[in-house]
Design a protein around this motif. Structure first.
Motif, PDB file in Angstrom:
ATOM      1  N   THR A 179      -0.679  -3.520  -8.163  1.00  0.00           N
ATOM      2  CA  THR A 179      -1.658  -3.778  -7.099  1.00  0.00           C
ATOM      3  C   THR A 179      -3.072  -3.382  -7.507  1.00  0.00           C
ATOM      4  O   THR A 179      -4.044  -3.897  -6.952  1.00  0.00           O
ATOM      5  CB  THR A 179      -1.309  -2.991  -5.818  1.00  0.00           C
ATOM      6  N   GLY A 180      -3.198  -2.463  -8.452  1.00  0.00           N
ATOM      7  CA  GLY A 180      -4.528  -1.992  -8.834  1.00  0.00           C
ATOM      8  C   GLY A 180      -5.098  -0.978  -7.858  1.00  0.00           C
ATOM      9  O   GLY A 180      -6.257  -0.597  -7.949  1.00  0.00           O
ATOM     10  N   LYS A 181      -4.272  -0.561  -6.897  1.00  0.00           N
ATOM     11  CA  LYS A 181      -4.716   0.470  -5.940  1.00  0.00           C
ATOM     12  C   LYS A 181      -3.844   1.708  -6.107  1.00  0.00           C
ATOM     13  O   LYS A 181      -2.636   1.598  -6.259  1.00  0.00           O
ATOM     14  CB  LYS A 181      -4.564  -0.032  -4.504  1.00  0.00           C
ATOM     15  N   PRO A 182      -4.450   2.892  -6.063  1.00  0.00           N
ATOM     16  CA  PRO A 182      -3.660   4.114  -6.221  1.00  0.00           C
ATOM     17  C   PRO A 182      -2.619   4.218  -5.094  1.00  0.00           C
ATOM     18  O   PRO A 182      -2.936   3.995  -3.923  1.00  0.00           O
ATOM     19  CB  PRO A 182      -4.695   5.235  -6.093  1.00  0.00           C
ATOM     20  N   VAL A 183      -1.381   4.521  -5.457  1.00  0.00           N
ATOM     21  CA  VAL A 183      -0.315   4.687  -4.469  1.00  0.00           C
ATOM     22  C   VAL A 183      -0.612   5.915  -3.601  1.00  0.00           C
ATOM     23  O   VAL A 183      -1.110   6.917  -4.088  1.00  0.00           O
ATOM     24  CB  VAL A 183       1.049   4.854  -5.182  1.00  0.00           C
ATOM     25  N   GLY A 184      -0.332   5.807  -2.329  1.00  0.00           N
ATOM     26  CA  GLY A 184      -0.545   6.943  -1.433  1.00  0.00           C
ATOM     27  C   GLY A 184      -1.947   7.011  -0.858  1.00  0.00           C
ATOM     28  O   GLY A 184      -2.239   7.820   0.021  1.00  0.00           O
ATOM     29  N   ALA A 185      -2.858   6.155  -1.371  1.00  0.00           N
ATOM     30  CA  ALA A 185      -4.256   6.213  -0.927  1.00  0.00           C
ATOM     31  C   ALA A 185      -4.365   5.945   0.576  1.00  0.00           C
ATOM     32  O   ALA A 185      -5.121   6.609   1.283  1.00  0.00           O
ATOM     33  CB  ALA A 185      -5.101   5.214  -1.711  1.00  0.00           C
ATOM     34  N   ASP A 223       1.802  16.414   1.971  1.00  0.00           N
ATOM     35  CA  ASP A 223       1.838  15.633   3.215  1.00  0.00           C
ATOM     36  C   ASP A 223       2.239  14.186   2.927  1.00  0.00           C
ATOM     37  O   ASP A 223       2.991  13.576   3.688  1.00  0.00           O
ATOM     38  CB  ASP A 223       0.465  15.638   3.897  1.00  0.00           C
ATOM     39  N   VAL A 224       1.697  13.647   1.834  1.00  0.00           N
ATOM     40  CA  VAL A 224       2.028  12.260   1.472  1.00  0.00           C
ATOM     41  C   VAL A 224       3.539  12.140   1.271  1.00  0.00           C
ATOM     42  O   VAL A 224       4.179  11.208   1.779  1.00  0.00           O
ATOM     43  CB  VAL A 224       1.273  11.822   0.193  1.00  0.00           C
ATOM     44  N   ALA A 225       4.116  13.131   0.566  1.00  0.00           N
ATOM     45  CA  ALA A 225       5.564  13.111   0.320  1.00  0.00           C
ATOM     46  C   ALA A 225       6.336  13.200   1.640  1.00  0.00           C
ATOM     47  O   ALA A 225       7.343  12.503   1.837  1.00  0.00           O
ATOM     48  CB  ALA A 225       5.942  14.269  -0.603  1.00  0.00           C
ATOM     49  N   THR A 226       5.861  14.032   2.554  1.00  0.00           N
ATOM     50  CA  THR A 226       6.519  14.176   3.859  1.00  0.00           C
ATOM     51  C   THR A 226       6.498  12.855   4.619  1.00  0.00           C
ATOM     52  O   THR A 226       7.504  12.422   5.195  1.00  0.00           O
ATOM     53  CB  THR A 226       5.809  15.259   4.704  1.00  0.00           C
ATOM     54  N   VAL A 227       5.335  12.185   4.616  1.00  0.00           N
ATOM     55  CA  VAL A 227       5.219  10.906   5.324  1.00  0.00           C
ATOM     56  C   VAL A 227       6.198   9.896   4.721  1.00  0.00           C
ATOM     57  O   VAL A 227       6.902   9.184   5.454  1.00  0.00           O
ATOM     58  CB  VAL A 227       3.776  10.358   5.272  1.00  0.00           C
ATOM     59  N   LEU A 228       6.281   9.868   3.386  1.00  0.00           N
ATOM     60  CA  LEU A 228       7.202   8.928   2.734  1.00  0.00           C
ATOM     61  C   LEU A 228       8.652   9.211   3.140  1.00  0.00           C
ATOM     62  O   LEU A 228       9.427   8.288   3.391  1.00  0.00           O
ATOM     63  CB  LEU A 228       7.036   8.997   1.217  1.00  0.00           C
ATOM     64  N   ASP A 229       9.008  10.489   3.240  1.00  0.00           N
ATOM     65  CA  ASP A 229      10.360  10.858   3.681  1.00  0.00           C
ATOM     66  C   ASP A 229      10.626  10.382   5.107  1.00  0.00           C
ATOM     67  O   ASP A 229      11.696   9.852   5.407  1.00  0.00           O
ATOM     68  CB  ASP A 229      10.533  12.384   3.647  1.00  0.00           C
ATOM     69  N   ILE A 230       9.659  10.590   5.974  1.00  0.00           N
ATOM     70  CA  ILE A 230       9.833  10.182   7.378  1.00  0.00           C
ATOM     71  C   ILE A 230       9.989   8.664   7.462  1.00  0.00           C
ATOM     72  O   ILE A 230      10.847   8.149   8.182  1.00  0.00           O
ATOM     73  CB  ILE A 230       8.647  10.684   8.237  1.00  0.00           C
ATOM     74  N   LEU A 231       9.158   7.942   6.686  1.00  0.00           N
ATOM     75  CA  LEU A 231       9.257   6.475   6.676  1.00  0.00           C
ATOM     76  C   LEU A 231      10.648   6.038   6.219  1.00  0.00           C
ATOM     77  O   LEU A 231      11.246   5.121   6.791  1.00  0.00           O
ATOM     78  CB  LEU A 231       8.190   5.868   5.752  1.00  0.00           C
ATOM     79  N   ALA A 232      11.174   6.723   5.193  1.00  0.00           N
ATOM     80  CA  ALA A 232      12.506   6.375   4.685  1.00  0.00           C
ATOM     81  C   ALA A 232      13.562   6.612   5.762  1.00  0.00           C
ATOM     82  O   ALA A 232      14.451   5.777   5.987  1.00  0.00           O
ATOM     83  CB  ALA A 232      12.814   7.193   3.432  1.00  0.00           C
ATOM     84  N   GLY A 233      13.439   7.761   6.446  1.00  0.00           N
ATOM     85  CA  GLY A 233      14.397   8.100   7.494  1.00  0.00           C
ATOM     86  C   GLY A 233      14.412   7.079   8.619  1.00  0.00           C
ATOM     87  O   GLY A 233      15.453   6.835   9.249  1.00  0.00           O
ATOM     88  N   LEU A 234      13.269   6.473   8.858  1.00  0.00           N
ATOM     89  CA  LEU A 234      13.162   5.493   9.956  1.00  0.00           C
ATOM     90  C   LEU A 234      13.437   4.067   9.470  1.00  0.00           C
ATOM     91  O   LEU A 234      13.299   3.117  10.245  1.00  0.00           O
ATOM     92  CB  LEU A 234      11.752   5.556  10.574  1.00  0.00           C
ATOM     93  N   GLY A 289       0.831  -1.215   0.000  1.00  0.00           N
ATOM     94  CA  GLY A 289       0.000   0.000   0.000  1.00  0.00           C
ATOM     95  C   GLY A 289       0.860   1.258   0.000  1.00  0.00           C
ATOM     96  O   GLY A 289       0.394   2.335  -0.393  1.00  0.00           O
ATOM     97  N   ILE A 290       2.094   1.144   0.456  1.00  0.00           N
ATOM     98  CA  ILE A 290       2.995   2.316   0.492  1.00  0.00           C
ATOM     99  C   ILE A 290       4.091   2.202  -0.566  1.00  0.00           C
ATOM    100  O   ILE A 290       4.362   3.138  -1.297  1.00  0.00           O
ATOM    101  CB  ILE A 290       3.637   2.458   1.891  1.00  0.00           C
ATOM    102  N   TRP A 291       4.738   1.030  -0.635  1.00  0.00           N
ATOM    103  CA  TRP A 291       5.903   0.896  -1.521  1.00  0.00           C
ATOM    104  C   TRP A 291       5.621   0.022  -2.738  1.00  0.00           C
ATOM    105  O   TRP A 291       6.533  -0.276  -3.502  1.00  0.00           O
ATOM    106  CB  TRP A 291       7.101   0.343  -0.725  1.00  0.00           C
ATOM    107  N   GLY A 292       4.366  -0.407  -2.897  1.00  0.00           N
ATOM    108  CA  GLY A 292       4.034  -1.250  -4.037  1.00  0.00           C
ATOM    109  C   GLY A 292       3.877  -0.434  -5.308  1.00  0.00           C
ATOM    110  O   GLY A 292       3.808   0.794  -5.279  1.00  0.00           O
ATOM    111  N   ASP A 293       3.781  -1.135  -6.418  1.00  0.00           N
ATOM    112  CA  ASP A 293       3.604  -0.515  -7.725  1.00  0.00           C
ATOM    113  C   ASP A 293       2.101  -0.474  -8.015  1.00  0.00           C
ATOM    114  O   ASP A 293       1.463  -1.521  -8.158  1.00  0.00           O
ATOM    115  CB  ASP A 293       4.347  -1.370  -8.760  1.00  0.00           C
ATOM    116  N   GLY A 294       1.553   0.729  -8.079  1.00  0.00           N
ATOM    117  CA  GLY A 294       0.116   0.880  -8.283  1.00  0.00           C
ATOM    118  C   GLY A 294      -0.381   0.124  -9.503  1.00  0.00           C
ATOM    119  O   GLY A 294      -1.494  -0.400  -9.517  1.00  0.00           O
ATOM    120  N   ALA A 295       0.434   0.049 -10.548  1.00  0.00           N
ATOM    121  CA  ALA A 295       0.037  -0.661 -11.771  1.00  0.00           C
ATOM    122  C   ALA A 295      -0.136  -2.150 -11.494  1.00  0.00           C
ATOM    123  O   ALA A 295      -0.960  -2.814 -12.117  1.00  0.00           O
ATOM    124  CB  ALA A 295       1.083  -0.445 -12.862  1.00  0.00           C
TER     125      ALA A 295
END
Lengths: 340, 340
Positions: free
Chosen positions: B238-244, B283-294, B230-236
């Motif tokens: 999984t069929g689910k929009p990334v970041g949803a 905000d989505v981009a910020t969350v992704l950055d924080i996840l990467a940092g952790l 849901g976060i790092w998958g390929d939307g194409a």
């Protein structure tokens, strides 16, 4: 006034319903307890008047009338009541109804997403409760038959609900379409209640079939009276806002009759009102005038009475005790004359 | 690539699912056929890729692994798949998701009111399909046990869904809360799939219990990988929009981990973002950055692998054929590495 059959079974039905919910501690179930009138929205116990418990009463009455012992049928009776209440919770979401029995509906307290969960949980609990029949000494074959009947009746109910919603956007709904819809939406589950009771009380297939048929017709009579009350009932008694059915363009029997019977100016007015996205207060008044001009009130009530009579006729050839026959007569008479 | 077990059972599962829907002619069921990928939204037959049929595959595999004959378990396998699909239809309504498997969701074609009906009908059909076990020569006692297990697992699923939704508005969801929620929402039904298969294939209570336990842990691993995708998958894929998931403030494992681990500026940012009504692209981009940092990605994947291993460990003491053990190993490995 409620016939004595309702009083006779009330406590046992209530106890069985409460034990169906007992042990379920997730806050999910507080929504169910709230809907059933046992809890307020903050989780405090209360004792709001629930529904009439018509379906379980009919189930137990049929069991006794079929010379069974109604206590054996209690899990089935409670299951049917839970199945009915599942449909009310979802119905309120689908119809956007904010009030039922003078209280906010589940969705208007917890939101629609959680109310969907409440309704579906109620539906699953119905099946689990029906599985309690084995513990009552019911033969396994009848147990399985009861589960299948309950599920099939629920499918019919959902099919009817599907039609009811799809009718909202249609102007060409005739009386026959309407009857087919309420047969699915309402009559099958009421028939199921009587059939379950009769089947658990007797092995006589002819008798069980007669109760099923009686239930179908009683269900039609019940729904027609319900539609009557939706237009001419007293909102303070029914707990539903007067005019709501008209505002939501519901194809209830009075309106279906009017759409069929109206001519000239009245027909044009109805076509205009029911063709709009939004129905205004003035439109509600116009519809009520047209219904009065067509004498819809007495025609609709006549239909309810006709099906009430037909319901009792289905039992005519059975040998029943005086008590059973009188109780069934009382319930049928009540259903077509009730004010709420 | 899908393990061979999926291929092995696919046709029989598909045929059983199709026969569960056969004979149901109300347009209500077209919504179900659409959701299952058999029909387009205009009612024309089509063959969209449906789901992986993970649950029925696990059910049949467990039955064979338990020395049973998987064809006896087909009604149970189909029932679990229908129960899973009921939850997807309602889930999409509750989450406001417009797309699933690269197609519009049921509610976005037919509206939410009718989609509620579709989901509940699917749930009832699951029970009716499970009732078909009697016809497969399954002893009546096991038939009743299967029905109860299916219903109880569905209640757990709904309790989990209730929690999942209630977590959206909370900031204090810890890893333990999250694990308890996905246990209910996902693991019980996957455990039910394996337990049903094992129970129908064997009378050995210890073996059935081991498959149940394996299923619980496999279910946790599956959901953790789902959250990963849901976060790092390929939307194409999984069929689910990334970041949803981030946009909807879902407390999936990566986010729960971040809320727990973040300190200082990152913690403040997360509190701000998850405290808002509306989450923006920035905000989505910020969350992704924080996840990467952790380094959340490798921690989350590690958790999936841990539960995958634990799942297989639950079967360690059983005597299984090489074929069965290898098939189960393949499925577990697939579930924690899959890309869709």
């Amino acid at each position: 006034m409620l016939p004595t059959a309702f009083e006779r079974y009330r406590d046992e039905i209530d106890a069985t319903l409460r034990s169906a919910l007992a042990g379920h501690t997730s806050p999910l179930y507080d929504m169910l307890r709230y809907h059933l009138g046992w809890m307020d929205e903050h989780g405090n116990p209360c004792a709001e008047p629930g529904g009439k418990a018509l379906r379980p009463t009919l189930c137990l009455l049929a069991c006794d009338a079929a010379s069974g012992s109604h206590s054996q049928a209690l899990p089935a009776a409670a299951a049917v009541e839970l199945a009915h209440n599942f449909s009310l919770i979802h119905d309120d979401i689908q119809d956007d109804d904010r009030e039922r029995r003078h209280r906010p509906t589940v969705w208007s307290v917890w939101g629609k997403a959680q109310a969907i969960n409440a309704g579906t949980a109620m539906r699953v609990l119905a099946s689990l409760t029906a599985l309690g029949l084995v513990g009552q000494g019911v033969p396994v074959v009848k147990q399985l038959r009861a589960l299948r009947l309950l599920d099939e009746s629920c499918l019919r109910l959902i099919e009817g609900q599907y039609l009811d919603i799809s009718f909202e956007r249609r102007l060409d709904v005739g009386v026959a379409d309407y009857m087919a819809m309420i047969d699915l939406k309402t009559a099958y589950l009421i028939a199921c209640s009587l059939e379950l009771g009769a089947m658990l009380g007797s092995d006589d297939g002819r008798l069980v079939g007669a109760f099923q048929e009686c239930g179908r017709r009683l269900g039609l009579a019940f729904q027609i009276r319900d539609d009557y009350l939706g237009i001419w009932g007293d909102g303070a008694a029914t707990g539903k806002p007067v005019g709501a059915d008209i505002r939501r363009r519901k194809k209830t029997l009075p309106v279906v009759y009017a759409l069929d019977q109206a001519r000239g100016q009245a027909a044009a007015e109805l076509a205009r009102i029911y063709g709009q996205e939004q129905v205004e207060d003035a439109d509600v008044a116009t519809v009520l005038d047209i219904l009065a001009g067509l004498r819809a009130e007495s025609w609709v009530q006549g239909m309810a009475e006709e099906y009430g009579d037909k319901a009792l006729a289905a039992l005519e050839d059975l040998t029943l005790t005086d008590w059973a026959r009188q109780s069934l007569n009382e319930v049928a008479a009540f259903l077509i004359r009730r004010e709420c």
